[in-house]
Design a protein around this motif. Structure first.
Motif: not given
Ligand code: FAD
Length: 452
Positions: A55-62, A183-192, A199-210
């Motif tokens: 779960s995302e909560a477990e990701v935060v814990q790790v 923290r859990i951030l939401e990025l939208r628009g060009d911020n994605v 390469y996962g060097t700047n944040g753990i993506i937990t979910s996506l709108e695709i």
């Protein structure tokens, strides 16, 4: 290291952890061995622990535990990347996201999915309402959506929708940070774009709108041509034929078809081949186009028979390299984008210049409104110096090479340091724990040298 890994693993309870050495070794590797250069650089790299959150909560814990102990964390989807993207250079934790795999919702043209969902599994859900992923790599059956965004570029479907980096192909992401208080951030628009292909060097993506495209029933078709350039020009013409709905145009010079042993009856000796996916309803106009270009259709499989046999797309994109390497493991490959030119003059020049040393394999895609060939040429590898010479020749002639023989993010497809990605890392990963050693912009900022 000074970390007590037993205690660290225990502190993560009830999250699944893996400490068995052969498992850790396996989950520390990807398909880096397609490159003889990376093979020697990465073969001894291994994590200390694999952690598999649900779960995302477990990701935060790790994330919190890794920040507290200052432990490197390298994210892993299915581990099918080709450049050692998910290989931990400095040990630490491999965060395996394959259990974070729910499809949260599907709307017309858009789905919200967790990062560890497999691409084929997403399509199984979205097709129920007539939609499917716009594009996928030939590792569709195993790769995850988070890994595709983190380390991929495009593939089957790019002939219509462009590449992952094109605006509109990634709508939004949720990202877990590696700050003292994650923290859990939401990025939208060009911020994605701050985390797209990072390469996962700047944040753990937990979910996506695709974003999704219409799900057509797709026919698979093989067309045989006497000459390679005839097949290549047919590929361009099919790419430009806006009335024919298509998902794949993959063109191969002989002897590449000889490596597709399962397709042998449909691939005549000494001939070039085009492997195609078009909408079932478009096979008739396709047949007319094939005739106009002097090709011969040797194989057609309608969508209703899709379950029978290996899908044609598993001979295309980098699966071509996989099949060639299983027949001769000394083969390696290039990734090239030829400049826009419907006459394919530079393709022809390179094809003739290198002969059998660099065998031509084209994948047509649409980028910024124009159809052009990308190439994943097969190379008979001799030395690293010769490989660099071959790359240099292409670059001197105006072709763009996304070098698959480096694990450094910027030295592969980008060539320049993406300041927005580096700035985002400064904010969300202040200790530089995420996939250390891969981002040149970060290494140079902190005064170190990127090694290769
Ligand atoms: P991984 O290899 O596990 O990860 C890739 C990168 O993304 C790593 O740097 C990892 O740290 C990072 N990452 C993973 N998950 C996340 C996350 N949740 N948040 C942040 N970062 C993350 N690629 C193409 O683009 N097109 C192709 O056609 C193609 N064909 C291929 C054919 C073969 C035979 C092989 C071996 C590879 C091919 N690839 C292709 C490369 C690769 O299979 C794809 O890019 C695939 O989508 C990667 O997904 P994965 O889950 O295996 O990612």
């Amino acid at each position: 290291s000074a970390i007590d890994w037993d205690a660290f693993a225990k502190s993560l309870t009830p999250i699944e952890t893996i400490q068995e050495p052969s498992q850790i070794e396996k989950l520390s590797k990807d398909y880096y061995h397609f490159s003889p250069v990376l093979q020697t650089q990465l073969q001894d790299k291994v994590a200390n622990l694999v952690v598999r959150p649900r779960s995302e909560a477990e990701v935060v814990q790790v994330a919190r535990a890794c920040v507290q102990a200052k432990v490197p964390l390298t994210i892993r989807g299915a581990g099918t990347g080709n450049y050692g993207q998910c290989i931990p250079l400095a040990g630490g934790v491999v965060l395996d996201l394959t259990k974070l795999n729910a499809v949260a919702w599907v709307k017309p043209g858009l789905a919200c999915v967790q990062a560890g969902a497999k691409l084929a599994a997403i399509d199984r859900v979205t097709r129920e309402s007539g939609w499917e992923l716009r594009m996928y790599p030939s590792t569709y059956r195993t790769a995850t959506i988070g890994g595709f965004i983190g380390g991929g570029s495009g593939g089957i479907g790019s002939i219509t929708f462009g590449q992952l980096r094109d605006r509109g192909n990634l709508q939004a992401v949720r990202v877990v940070t590696l700050e003292d208080q994650p923290r859990i951030l939401e990025l939208r628009g060009d911020n994605v774009q701050q985390v797209n292909h990072a390469y996962g060097t700047n944040g753990i993506i937990t979910s996506l709108e695709i974003p999704l495209g219409p799900a057509y029933p797709w026919s698979e078709v093989i067309v045989s041509f006497e000459q390679f350039m005839q097949a290549a020009r047919f590929g361009q013409a099919l790419g430009d034929a806006d009335g024919i709905v298509k998902k794949l145009i993959s063109v191969h010079a002989w002897p590449i078809p000889s490596y597709f042993t399962a397709l042998a009856p449909y691939l005549p000796e000494n001939k070039a081949a085009a492997l195609l996916m078009v909408a079932d309803s478009c096979v008739e106009p396709l047949t007319a186009l094939v005739q106009a270009w002097g090709g011969t259709i040797t194989y057609t499989k309608a969508a209703q028979d899709a379950a029978k046999g290996t899908p044609l797309m598993e001979f295309t994109w980098n699966h071509t390299t996989l099949h060639a390497r299983s027949s001769d493991p000394t083969f390696t490959y290039l990734q090239t984008l030829f400049p826009y030119d419907p006459d394919l003059a530079l393709v022809e020049q390179c094809y003739r210049h290198f002969g059998d040393e660099v065998m031509m394999h084209l994948e047509f895609l649409r980028t910024e409104g124009r159809v052009m060939p990308a190439a994943l040429q097969l190379v008979r590898y001799s030395t690293a110096a010769r490989l660099n010479q071959i790359i240099q020749y292409h670059e001197d002639q105006g072709a763009f090479i996304a070098n698959p023989h480096t694990y450094i993010l910027e030295d592969g497809g980008r060539k320049t340091i993406d300041t927005a990605q580096v700035a985002f890392k400064t904010k969300v990963d202040p200790y530089g724990l995420l996939n250390p050693g891969k981002m040149r912009g970060w290494l140079e900022r902190s005064g170190a040298e990127a090694s290769p």
